[in-house]
Design an enzyme around this catalytic site. Structure first.
Site: not given
Length: 324
Positions: A70, A98
């Site tokens: 990420h 996230n």
């Protein structure tokens, strides 16, 4: 073993080192960067702290690998995902994409220790890359080395997380998205194998279980019995979790077996088996774990080089959560 065989063995080992490290340099980074910077124990400190956390909670292996991914897919591998939001800026970590990231405390502890040993030397971006590598190995995956010397970025904005692939993408869309970052279809399927670790929340796959499309209530690529299992799992909460495969804390090729059985949890996982361009790769990795391990480690090394900041293009944060 005769002298010639010994020399040939040395040559082959040298060529392997040469291929992996490029004489120690990769895009300006170095395998021995922290030796050169006077912090020779940096990697040992990272590994010891990461392993201590993983022994207490093996599920953190998946979390650390996911955090690295990420990070790299948004503004490159620059630890931007670690930065906290402020009153003037909503950072990447507060994006819905996230919300389920965790393991920040592991990176914080490593950074704190390294700042005592070598103040201002080891970047948060390198810590994150090394932690992911060590997590893969701890969970039973391949061992690999990575070049170091990344600098930390000074930008972290929620809107940049639009670059993260959502779990609703099909194989063609995944091939195109990963291709924009320089990855082949094979490398994309290999990196997807990181889902051999960890779990998915119901919110990321519940769309497959009802009102899927105009002709199907349930995703037709989902095994019928498994669909019932998932529906039961998600009855209570969108935050309920389902393991990606039957060995969620072990790094192996069971993820690809799950796709062959039509029990891929995410639509973006199962699509890899249903698309003609990627099905053969899935079958190959299910058949040959060693091939998967080799391709995965090479793809991870490549991912760790995405848009890295070097020299004056970045900084070494004193605190991974705050821009200097």
């Amino acid at each position: 073993m005769n002298h010639l065989e010994i020399e040939m063995g040395k040559y082959e080992l040298f060529m392997v080192i040469l291929l992996v490290s490029g004489y120690g340099f990769v895009d300006g980074l170095r395998m021995d960067y922290y030796f050169m910077m006077g912090c020779p124990f940096a990697e040992g400190i990272v590994k010891n702290i990461v392993n201590r956390h993983l022994q207490a909670d093996p599920t953190l292996a998946a979390a650390l690998v996911r955090m690295h991914f990420h990070d790299c897919f948004v503004q490159g591998c620059d630890a931007s995902v670690l930065i906290d939001s402020t009153k003037d800026n909503t950072a990447e970590k507060d994006s819905p994409a996230n919300f389920s990231l965790r393991g920040y405390e592991v990176i914080d502890q490593v950074k704190e220790q390294l700042e005592i040993q070598c103040p201002g030397v080891v970047s948060c971006a390198d810590i994150l890359a090394m932690a992911a590598r060590d997590a893969v190995f701890f969970a039973g995956g391949p061992v690999y080395d990575i070049p170091k010397g990344r600098k930390d970025g000074t930008r972290s904005r929620i809107e940049d997380t639009i670059n993260l692939p959502p779990p609703t993408l099909n194989s063609s869309e995944l091939i195109r998205l990963f291709g924009q970052h320089g990855f082949t279809a094979q490398e994309m399927v290999a990196l997807s194998g990181a889902h051999t670790l960890g779990v998915a929340r119901c919110s990321s796959f519940k769309h497959r279980l009802s009102n899927f499309d105009s002709t199907h209530d349930v995703d037709p690529t989902l095994d019928a019995q498994f669909a019932k299992t998932l529906s039961k799992r998600c009855t209570n909460s969108d935050k309920s979790e389902q393991a990606f495969d039957t060995t969620k804390d072990n790094f192996d090729n069971d993820y690809y077996y799950a796709l062959q059985r039509n029990t891929g949890v995410l639509f973006s996982d199962q699509t890899l088996y249903n698309h003609p361009r990627t099905r053969g790769i899935v079958n190959a990795y299910a058949f040959n774990q060693a091939m998967f391990f080799l391709d995965f480690q090479q793809a991870m090394i490549k991912m760790g080089l995405l848009d890295v900041k070097e020299g004056s293009k970045g900084e070494v944060r004193a605190n991974c959560r705050i821009i200097n």
